[in-house]
Design a protein around this motif. Structure first.
Motif, PDB file in Angstrom:
ATOM      1  N   SER A 315     -29.438 -70.686  44.291  1.00 24.47           N
ATOM      2  CA  SER A 315     -29.565 -69.231  44.407  1.00 24.47           C
ATOM      3  C   SER A 315     -31.002 -68.781  44.147  1.00 24.47           C
ATOM      4  CB  SER A 315     -28.646 -68.542  43.387  1.00 24.47           C
ATOM      5  OG  SER A 315     -27.319 -69.021  43.454  1.00 24.47           O
ATOM      6  N   MET A 316     -31.393 -67.682  44.784  1.00 26.71           N
ATOM      7  CA  MET A 316     -32.652 -67.021  44.447  1.00 26.71           C
ATOM      8  C   MET A 316     -32.439 -66.166  43.200  1.00 26.71           C
ATOM      9  SD  MET A 316     -34.340 -68.391  46.841  1.00 26.71           S
ATOM     10  CE  MET A 316     -35.964 -67.671  46.522  1.00 26.71           C
ATOM     11  N   THR A 317     -33.528 -65.750  42.554  1.00 25.58           N
ATOM     12  CA  THR A 317     -33.426 -64.992  41.312  1.00 25.58           C
ATOM     13  C   THR A 317     -34.109 -63.623  41.423  1.00 25.58           C
ATOM     14  OG1 THR A 317     -35.508 -65.750  40.344  1.00 25.58           O
ATOM     15  CG2 THR A 317     -33.586 -67.192  40.070  1.00 25.58           C
ATOM     16  N   LEU A 318     -33.861 -62.807  40.428  1.00 23.97           N
ATOM     17  CA  LEU A 318     -34.513 -61.502  40.359  1.00 23.97           C
ATOM     18  C   LEU A 318     -36.026 -61.658  40.265  1.00 23.97           C
ATOM     19  CD1 LEU A 318     -34.142 -58.397  40.137  1.00 23.97           C
ATOM     20  CD2 LEU A 318     -33.979 -58.702  37.638  1.00 23.97           C
ATOM     21  N   GLN A 319     -36.481 -62.733  39.607  1.00 19.79           N
ATOM     22  CA  GLN A 319     -37.915 -62.974  39.490  1.00 19.79           C
ATOM     23  C   GLN A 319     -38.560 -63.145  40.867  1.00 19.79           C
ATOM     24  OE1 GLN A 319     -35.654 -63.961  37.386  1.00 19.79           O
ATOM     25  NE2 GLN A 319     -36.444 -64.231  35.311  1.00 19.79           N
ATOM     26  N   PHE A 379     -21.359 -61.117  56.009  1.00 21.26           N
ATOM     27  CA  PHE A 379     -21.601 -61.188  54.564  1.00 21.26           C
ATOM     28  C   PHE A 379     -21.105 -59.897  53.924  1.00 21.26           C
ATOM     29  CE2 PHE A 379     -24.193 -60.526  50.744  1.00 21.26           C
ATOM     30  CZ  PHE A 379     -24.006 -61.748  50.092  1.00 21.26           C
ATOM     31  N   SER A 380     -20.123 -60.040  53.045  1.00 22.61           N
ATOM     32  CA  SER A 380     -19.553 -58.865  52.389  1.00 22.61           C
ATOM     33  C   SER A 380     -19.985 -58.749  50.938  1.00 22.61           C
ATOM     34  CB  SER A 380     -18.022 -58.899  52.472  1.00 22.61           C
ATOM     35  OG  SER A 380     -17.511 -60.084  51.873  1.00 22.61           O
ATOM     36  N   ARG A 381     -20.169 -59.882  50.284  1.00 20.08           N
ATOM     37  CA  ARG A 381     -20.666 -59.902  48.909  1.00 20.08           C
ATOM     38  C   ARG A 381     -21.021 -61.339  48.548  1.00 20.08           C
ATOM     39  NH1 ARG A 381     -15.194 -58.607  45.354  1.00 20.08           N
ATOM     40  NH2 ARG A 381     -13.979 -60.441  45.997  1.00 20.08           N
ATOM     41  N   PRO A 382     -21.867 -61.527  47.547  1.00 23.48           N
ATOM     42  CA  PRO A 382     -22.272 -62.892  47.173  1.00 23.48           C
ATOM     43  C   PRO A 382     -21.103 -63.697  46.613  1.00 23.48           C
ATOM     44  CG  PRO A 382     -23.140 -61.276  45.612  1.00 23.48           C
ATOM     45  CD  PRO A 382     -22.557 -60.501  46.752  1.00 23.48           C
ATOM     46  N   LEU A 391     -20.957 -71.975  45.215  1.00 25.55           N
ATOM     47  CA  LEU A 391     -21.295 -70.991  44.185  1.00 25.55           C
ATOM     48  C   LEU A 391     -22.643 -70.329  44.434  1.00 25.55           C
ATOM     49  CD1 LEU A 391     -20.960 -69.700  41.292  1.00 25.55           C
ATOM     50  CD2 LEU A 391     -22.191 -71.716  40.448  1.00 25.55           C
ATOM     51  N   ASN A 392     -22.678 -69.014  44.231  1.00 24.62           N
ATOM     52  CA  ASN A 392     -23.935 -68.293  44.052  1.00 24.62           C
ATOM     53  C   ASN A 392     -23.851 -67.642  42.679  1.00 24.62           C
ATOM     54  OD1 ASN A 392     -25.153 -65.251  44.291  1.00 24.62           O
ATOM     55  ND2 ASN A 392     -26.498 -66.768  45.220  1.00 24.62           N
ATOM     56  N   THR A 394     -26.347 -65.715  41.098  1.00 25.17           N
ATOM     57  CA  THR A 394     -27.279 -64.628  40.814  1.00 25.17           C
ATOM     58  C   THR A 394     -27.016 -63.361  41.626  1.00 25.17           C
ATOM     59  OG1 THR A 394     -28.872 -65.288  42.521  1.00 25.17           O
ATOM     60  CG2 THR A 394     -29.125 -66.295  40.331  1.00 25.17           C
ATOM     61  N   GLY A 395     -26.256 -63.466  42.701  1.00 19.71           N
ATOM     62  CA  GLY A 395     -26.087 -62.352  43.630  1.00 19.71           C
ATOM     63  C   GLY A 395     -27.085 -62.383  44.774  1.00 19.71           C
ATOM     64  N   PHE A 396     -28.129 -63.183  44.626  1.00 21.86           N
ATOM     65  CA  PHE A 396     -29.143 -63.319  45.671  1.00 21.86           C
ATOM     66  C   PHE A 396     -28.883 -64.632  46.415  1.00 21.86           C
ATOM     67  CE2 PHE A 396     -31.515 -60.906  42.277  1.00 21.86           C
ATOM     68  CZ  PHE A 396     -31.457 -59.678  42.910  1.00 21.86           C
ATOM     69  N   GLN A 397     -28.132 -64.551  47.496  1.00 18.65           N
ATOM     70  CA  GLN A 397     -27.655 -65.712  48.236  1.00 18.65           C
ATOM     71  C   GLN A 397     -28.587 -66.003  49.411  1.00 18.65           C
ATOM     72  OE1 GLN A 397     -23.419 -65.929  48.403  1.00 18.65           O
ATOM     73  NE2 GLN A 397     -23.414 -66.832  50.451  1.00 18.65           N
ATOM     74  N   ILE A 398     -28.921 -67.271  49.605  1.00 15.35           N
ATOM     75  CA  ILE A 398     -29.982 -67.641  50.555  1.00 15.35           C
ATOM     76  C   ILE A 398     -29.526 -67.515  52.005  1.00 15.35           C
ATOM     77  CG2 ILE A 398     -31.527 -69.489  51.314  1.00 15.35           C
ATOM     78  CD1 ILE A 398     -31.458 -70.537  48.423  1.00 15.35           C
ATOM     79  N   ARG A 399     -30.327 -66.788  52.785  1.00 13.15           N
ATOM     80  CA  ARG A 399     -30.132 -66.646  54.224  1.00 13.15           C
ATOM     81  C   ARG A 399     -31.185 -67.414  55.015  1.00 13.15           C
ATOM     82  NH1 ARG A 399     -31.735 -61.405  57.936  1.00 13.15           N
ATOM     83  NH2 ARG A 399     -31.168 -62.372  59.932  1.00 13.15           N
TER      84      ARG A 399
END
Length: 588
Positions: A315-319, A379-382, A391-392, A394-399
């Motif tokens: 997953s990607m992060t907020l950072q 895509f409806s939600r992570p 699993l994701n 962080t909520g930031f799922q890689i596209r």
């Protein structure tokens, strides 16, 4: 005693038995080739060097199923994570007893080439390009050693069991790096340009060597600058020497001579993502080197599955997200936006408001994940409620790299390895970023019109500008003072090269442990209401942002600043060779 080459390492070589009368006991084994017989033709040399191409990262070799796109997650970083914290960044790595990355097979094999290539009876021009490839690969493998260990022994010849050099001490990283750059200069001199190279950008070229030289020189220059005065400082450091070499290599490649350009279909909302989704990169002027895949050659993978209905647990992060400016080129207040806008609405808002590279790197609601024989997936939600490789966290799922039309997109229910998406190894965008960073580090004026502004223009973003960011300490606190210009150049690098495996090395060369130590990677602004009835194993922090490592890292990462920038030399190697000295902090 005769020496033989392992035929299993040579591509396309057929061993022919030409004499029926010769005693079988006098013949070389049929699986081996007589070293005295080999090396006679340019074709022999070319076939030998083909073995080294497997060293390049691709799908299935790094980053789990995602290749370079997921490599920062499997190795660990502040901007991309997996389900478990990195032992390196957490300071929990243990001393290595044997082997580790202290292997010399590839370097020995390259040196075998250098020991024998002059036996070739063909004209030099016939094997000049192959010689350039050998110089490149020696540089490649030694750069990996320098990044891992710093000082390492430099070997000019293939070692044998009785070689005295087996017991030599480590050479300084400057000696080794200078030797790497010298090999790259020879590679640049001998390799054909892309316009003439057999195989085009599917094979090494003069352009690839120039790009790699800019990478190596930038790494060493910034390492020497930012590790000065630490346990990892370089004796006789001269960072500007290497930064100058980085600029020189980049500027040569940026000249009109080579005709490089960024990939674009004049579609700012999609071009950046699409660049990484192509099956065939052979006509792409941005891609300087790529790895091709083909099902009919039993060379394929499953990447498109993992940027559609699976995640490989990465997953990607907020950072990472904090780095993206708004569409007007101004800093964006993600922190306060997340205080009032949550969940899917947060993803939608930032996707609409910010640099288009953000919504082409992560999924936002409504994005088409697949549209092929498997139907249409939106895509409806992570995938916060999933586990394992779906699993994701962080909520930031890689596209990034997703192609909805690819036959493998959305095929996770019938998992397969039939994907043929090409793996980008070198691309021109890195050259522009290396140039800008090295120039700024030298304190010289950067020509943004011919570098970073080209990257911005592809996605419809305004020109680069230097600006302050009141939220910078939330995501770019390096622990030392930096000019706003270098901060913004690092921002652009993090955005453009996000999810391409660069962050791990960037943190190390920038001495940027402060980005992680005592901190945890965060996720999106969480909305509990959107997950009613679902089990989510992660909780938000006090500000409402998902905190996936809260339980595993209650005090944040525990990076050992006096040890973990370099790896442990295997303890048994030091026992065997007392002339080897251990890296800082690893002595038992």
């Amino acid at each position: 005693m005769k020496k033989y080459l392992n035929a299993g390492l040579l591509t396309g070589i057929v061993v022919m038995v030409t004499s029926c009368s010769k005693n079988y006991l006098d013949r070389p084994p049929l699986t081996q080739i007589d070293n005295e017989v080999y090396w006679k033709t340019a074709s022999d040399l070319e076939k030998y060097t083909l073995q080294f191409y497997s060293a390049f990262p691709g799908f299935g070799t790094v980053g789990s199923y995602m290749g370079l796109i997921g490599w920062d997650g499997t190795r660990g970083s502040d901007v991309q994570i997996s389900a478990s914290p990195s032992t390196l960044w957490n300071g929990t790595s243990q001393p290595v007893t044997s082997t580790g990355n202290w292997t010399w097979d590839n370097i020995r094999s390259v040196n075998v080439f250098f020991k024998n290539y002059q036996k070739c009876t063909g004209p030099f021009d016939k094997y000049k390009h192959t010689l350039g490839e050998a110089h490149f690969f020696k540089a490649w493998h030694y750069f990996e050693k320098v990044k891992a260990y710093g000082d390492v022994p430099w070997y000019d010849s293939p070692l044998e069991m009785d070689s005295e050099e087996l017991y030599k001490a480590r050479d300084s990283r400057t000696v080794v790096t200078d030797s790497i750059l010298s090999n790259l200069d020879k590679a640049i001199a001998y390799l054909k340009p892309l316009s003439q190279a057999d195989g085009g950008n599917n094979r090494l070229s003069k352009e690839a060597a120039l790009l790699f030289k800019s990478r190596v020189a930038l790494y060493e220059g910034t390492w020497q600058k930012y590790h000065k005065g630490t346990a990892f400082g370089t004796e006789g450091a001269n960072p500007n020497k290497y930064l100058r070499a980085a600029v020189s290599a980049a500027e040569e490649l940026m000249s009109a001579t080579y005709g490089r350009a960024l990939y674009s279909n004049n579609d700012p909302a999609n071009d950046y993502c699409k660049l990484f989704s192509l099956i065939n990169q052979s006509t792409n002027k941005e891609v300087i080197l790529w790895k091709a895949y083909a099902v009919n050659l039993q060379m394929s993978h499953s990447f498109q599955i993992y940027v559609s209905d699976r995640t490989a647990g990465i997953s990607m992060t907020l950072q990472q997200v904090y780095h993206y400016l708004d569409k007007n080129g101004n800093v964006y207040d993600y922190y306060n936006t997340g205080k009032s806008v949550k969940g899917n609405a947060f993803l939608t808002r930032i996707g609409e408001d910010c640099d288009p590279r953000l919504s082409q790197t992560i999924w936002t609601p409504g994005g088409v994940m697949w549209d092929n024989s498997f139907g249409k997936g939106i895509f409806s939600r992570p995938f916060l409620d999933k586990s394992g490789e779906t699993l994701n966290n962080t909520g930031f799922q890689i596209r990034k790299g997703n192609d909805p039309k690819d036959p493998q997109a959305g095929s996770g229910v019938s998992w397969n390895t039939s994907c043929e998406t090409g793996a980008v190894i070198f691309r021109y965008a890195e050259v522009l970023l290396n140039y800008a960073e090295a120039k700024a580090e030298l304190g010289e004026a950067v020509d943004y019109a011919k570098s970073l502004n080209l990257l911005r223009a592809r996605v419809g973003m305004p020109a680069f500008k230097v600006q302050a960011d009141p939220n910078r300490l939330r995501y770019a606190d390096y622990g030392y003072a930096l000019s706003e210009e270098i901060q913004e150049i690092r921002r652009e690098r993090t955005v453009e090269l996000g999810a391409e495996g660069f962050r791990y090395d960037d943190i190390r060369r920038w001495a940027a442990h402060h980005l992680l130590k005592g901190k945890r990677p965060k996720g999106y602004a969480f909305s509990a209401a959107e997950w009613a009835g679902k089990t989510i194993n992660y909780k938000p922090d006090a500000d409402g942002f998902l905190d996936p490592f809260l339980g595993q890292l209650p005090n944040g990462y525990g990076f050992n600043t006096n040890r973990d920038y370099l790896e442990c030399i295997p303890l048994n190697e030091i026992t065997l060779n007392p002339n080897l000295k251990q890296n800082p902090g690893w002595t038992p």
